[in-house]
Write a protein that holds these residues in place. Sequence first.
Motif, PDB file in Angstrom:
ATOM      1  N   VAL A 153      -6.006 -39.825  -9.802  1.00  0.00           N
ATOM      2  CA  VAL A 153      -6.321 -41.002  -8.986  1.00  0.00           C
ATOM      3  C   VAL A 153      -6.882 -40.525  -7.647  1.00  0.00           C
ATOM      4  O   VAL A 153      -6.259 -39.723  -6.956  1.00  0.00           O
ATOM      5  CB  VAL A 153      -5.075 -41.871  -8.735  1.00  0.00           C
ATOM      6  CG1 VAL A 153      -5.454 -43.115  -7.919  1.00  0.00           C
ATOM      7  CG2 VAL A 153      -4.417 -42.273 -10.053  1.00  0.00           C
ATOM      8  N   LEU A 154      -8.048 -41.035  -7.302  1.00  0.00           N
ATOM      9  CA  LEU A 154      -8.652 -40.779  -5.993  1.00  0.00           C
ATOM     10  C   LEU A 154      -8.608 -42.093  -5.228  1.00  0.00           C
ATOM     11  O   LEU A 154      -9.384 -43.004  -5.489  1.00  0.00           O
ATOM     12  CB  LEU A 154     -10.094 -40.292  -6.175  1.00  0.00           C
ATOM     13  CG  LEU A 154     -10.832 -39.787  -4.933  1.00  0.00           C
ATOM     14  CD1 LEU A 154     -10.068 -38.662  -4.260  1.00  0.00           C
ATOM     15  CD2 LEU A 154     -12.232 -39.303  -5.312  1.00  0.00           C
ATOM     16  N   ASP A 155      -7.652 -42.194  -4.300  1.00  0.00           N
ATOM     17  CA  ASP A 155      -7.410 -43.451  -3.594  1.00  0.00           C
ATOM     18  C   ASP A 155      -8.049 -43.416  -2.206  1.00  0.00           C
ATOM     19  O   ASP A 155      -7.964 -42.409  -1.506  1.00  0.00           O
ATOM     20  CB  ASP A 155      -5.902 -43.695  -3.469  1.00  0.00           C
ATOM     21  CG  ASP A 155      -5.572 -45.149  -3.178  1.00  0.00           C
ATOM     22  OD1 ASP A 155      -6.508 -45.938  -2.926  1.00  0.00           O
ATOM     23  OD2 ASP A 155      -4.378 -45.499  -3.202  1.00  0.00           O
ATOM     24  N   GLU A 156      -8.681 -44.521  -1.816  1.00  0.00           N
ATOM     25  CA  GLU A 156      -9.387 -44.640  -0.533  1.00  0.00           C
ATOM     26  C   GLU A 156     -10.404 -43.510  -0.383  1.00  0.00           C
ATOM     27  O   GLU A 156     -10.438 -42.781   0.621  1.00  0.00           O
ATOM     28  CB  GLU A 156      -8.394 -44.683   0.622  1.00  0.00           C
ATOM     29  CG  GLU A 156      -7.482 -45.892   0.541  1.00  0.00           C
ATOM     30  CD  GLU A 156      -7.018 -46.418   1.877  1.00  0.00           C
ATOM     31  OE1 GLU A 156      -7.302 -45.792   2.903  1.00  0.00           O
ATOM     32  OE2 GLU A 156      -6.363 -47.472   1.883  1.00  0.00           O
ATOM     33  N   ALA A 157     -11.258 -43.384  -1.400  1.00  0.00           N
ATOM     34  CA  ALA A 157     -12.255 -42.309  -1.428  1.00  0.00           C
ATOM     35  C   ALA A 157     -13.216 -42.393  -0.247  1.00  0.00           C
ATOM     36  O   ALA A 157     -13.638 -41.364   0.284  1.00  0.00           O
ATOM     37  CB  ALA A 157     -13.026 -42.369  -2.751  1.00  0.00           C
ATOM     38  N   ASP A 158     -13.565 -43.607   0.172  1.00  0.00           N
ATOM     39  CA  ASP A 158     -14.478 -43.743   1.307  1.00  0.00           C
ATOM     40  C   ASP A 158     -13.877 -43.173   2.579  1.00  0.00           C
ATOM     41  O   ASP A 158     -14.552 -42.468   3.337  1.00  0.00           O
ATOM     42  CB  ASP A 158     -14.856 -45.217   1.507  1.00  0.00           C
ATOM     43  CG  ASP A 158     -13.653 -46.138   1.672  1.00  0.00           C
ATOM     44  OD1 ASP A 158     -12.571 -45.792   1.151  1.00  0.00           O
ATOM     45  OD2 ASP A 158     -13.789 -47.193   2.317  1.00  0.00           O
ATOM     46  N   LYS A 159     -12.611 -43.427   2.806  1.00  0.00           N
ATOM     47  CA  LYS A 159     -11.920 -42.883   3.975  1.00  0.00           C
ATOM     48  C   LYS A 159     -11.852 -41.360   3.894  1.00  0.00           C
ATOM     49  O   LYS A 159     -12.029 -40.654   4.903  1.00  0.00           O
ATOM     50  CB  LYS A 159     -10.519 -43.469   4.055  1.00  0.00           C
ATOM     51  CG  LYS A 159      -9.708 -43.056   5.275  1.00  0.00           C
ATOM     52  CD  LYS A 159     -10.235 -43.685   6.529  1.00  0.00           C
ATOM     53  CE  LYS A 159      -9.301 -43.454   7.715  1.00  0.00           C
ATOM     54  NZ  LYS A 159      -9.822 -44.021   8.956  1.00  0.00           N
ATOM     55  N   MET A 160     -11.628 -40.838   2.701  1.00  0.00           N
ATOM     56  CA  MET A 160     -11.537 -39.392   2.526  1.00  0.00           C
ATOM     57  C   MET A 160     -12.852 -38.710   2.879  1.00  0.00           C
ATOM     58  O   MET A 160     -12.887 -37.678   3.549  1.00  0.00           O
ATOM     59  CB  MET A 160     -11.131 -39.079   1.084  1.00  0.00           C
ATOM     60  CG  MET A 160     -10.194 -37.884   0.982  1.00  0.00           C
ATOM     61  SD  MET A 160      -9.540 -37.635  -0.668  1.00  0.00           S
ATOM     62  CE  MET A 160      -8.589 -39.104  -0.905  1.00  0.00           C
ATOM     63  N   LEU A 161     -13.950 -39.313   2.455  1.00  0.00           N
ATOM     64  CA  LEU A 161     -15.268 -38.743   2.750  1.00  0.00           C
ATOM     65  C   LEU A 161     -15.593 -38.883   4.228  1.00  0.00           C
ATOM     66  O   LEU A 161     -16.178 -37.972   4.834  1.00  0.00           O
ATOM     67  CB  LEU A 161     -16.334 -39.418   1.892  1.00  0.00           C
ATOM     68  CG  LEU A 161     -16.232 -39.128   0.385  1.00  0.00           C
ATOM     69  CD1 LEU A 161     -17.212 -39.992  -0.383  1.00  0.00           C
ATOM     70  CD2 LEU A 161     -16.490 -37.656   0.092  1.00  0.00           C
ATOM     71  N   ASN A 162     -15.203 -40.002   4.830  1.00  0.00           N
ATOM     72  CA  ASN A 162     -15.431 -40.193   6.261  1.00  0.00           C
ATOM     73  C   ASN A 162     -14.687 -39.163   7.095  1.00  0.00           C
ATOM     74  O   ASN A 162     -15.123 -38.799   8.190  1.00  0.00           O
ATOM     75  CB  ASN A 162     -15.003 -41.600   6.699  1.00  0.00           C
ATOM     76  CG  ASN A 162     -15.939 -42.676   6.170  1.00  0.00           C
ATOM     77  OD1 ASN A 162     -17.079 -42.382   5.803  1.00  0.00           O
ATOM     78  ND2 ASN A 162     -15.470 -43.905   6.113  1.00  0.00           N
TER      79      ASN A 162
END
Length: 378
Positions: A153-162
């Motif tokens: 599970v990759l959760d809050e992927a956008d935040k992780m990339l940011n």
Amino acid sequence: MPFSSLGLSSVLLKTLTAQNFTEATLIQEKCIPAILNKVDVLGIAKTGSGKTAGYVLPILTNLQRALLVKNRSANVLVLVPTRELAEQVATVFKTFSKDLERPIKTLAVYGGVSINPQMMALQGVNILVATPGRLLDLLNSNSISISEIETFVLDEADKMLNLGFKEELNKIISLLPQKRQNILFSATLSNDIQNIHQLLLKTPVIIKIEAEEFSLDLIKQVAYIVSNEKKGPFLRYLITYHNMKQVLVFASSTHQVDAIVNKLRKNNIDARAIHSQKSQGSRTESLTLFKAGKLRVLVATDLMARGIDIDALPYVINYELPRSPKDYIHRIGRTGRANVHGEAISLISTAELDHFGVIQKKMGKQVELIDSENIAMK
């Protein structure tokens, strides 16, 4: 749709009923059957939509039927961007797994604390919730293996990339087994998320909960024109005059957060700071007290916002405006959740008025603007 019609285990249904959860949210209704069928899932949904339970419940149901790996190899890996979210997700897994017939061990690992206790606790773990940096530390020391992960599970992927975790993500993904179920959640579908989607997911079920699902109607918004030098006294006036409890205040920097807290405390208002410079122990304690209603004011930076998930938070105050309209909506969206009304207050200097106009235009909602000079602060 009732949870009882989604194919979850009977024990989980009893736990849901005991906690007064009977109806699934829209994302849960769509996610749970897909994850139970062990297909890949791409979920686009805002924080607060119920996505965590949307993957926790079917994963626990599937684990009751799976061959659990032993020693220091987990069945499930959940990657999250922050320590607070790691603890939050692990708590949801533990809450719903405590009465299962087959014991399930969940562990959250993250940086900012000693690695040795985490290494020792890895023995027999079934579900590992981790931040990327600490997971790589554990992998490099051979303390854990992810070669047998069945569900990723990759959760809050956008935040992780940011936050700049792209390189770490690629490294972790390269160490996972080829055959596995992948679940990716993000608040947005940016180009970077599209790229990860294409790299990670195989013919996924795509679930998109439109932004309109999030309604600002439950949030009473008001803004006060206040000079920068008067923001501190005016904040204290609002909290005291309206006898506010459980107030989440947002500021733009760690320095500003600490300054606000010091002034509140000097004026006998119970307050704590939560930001990246605080120790993990301090952050966890402050958040726990605040969620339990034992801390009157929590002052935070935007970086910490995603770990603050409270269904009935009554007040959010913007001491300063965030840079983007999206961040403004994310901030005020901490309140007005779970069909409970909340109030969002912004303190606007004259220099911020134009920017606040842009925020209102993007939001599609006009906010009442009050000149604080007309208010007698006593």
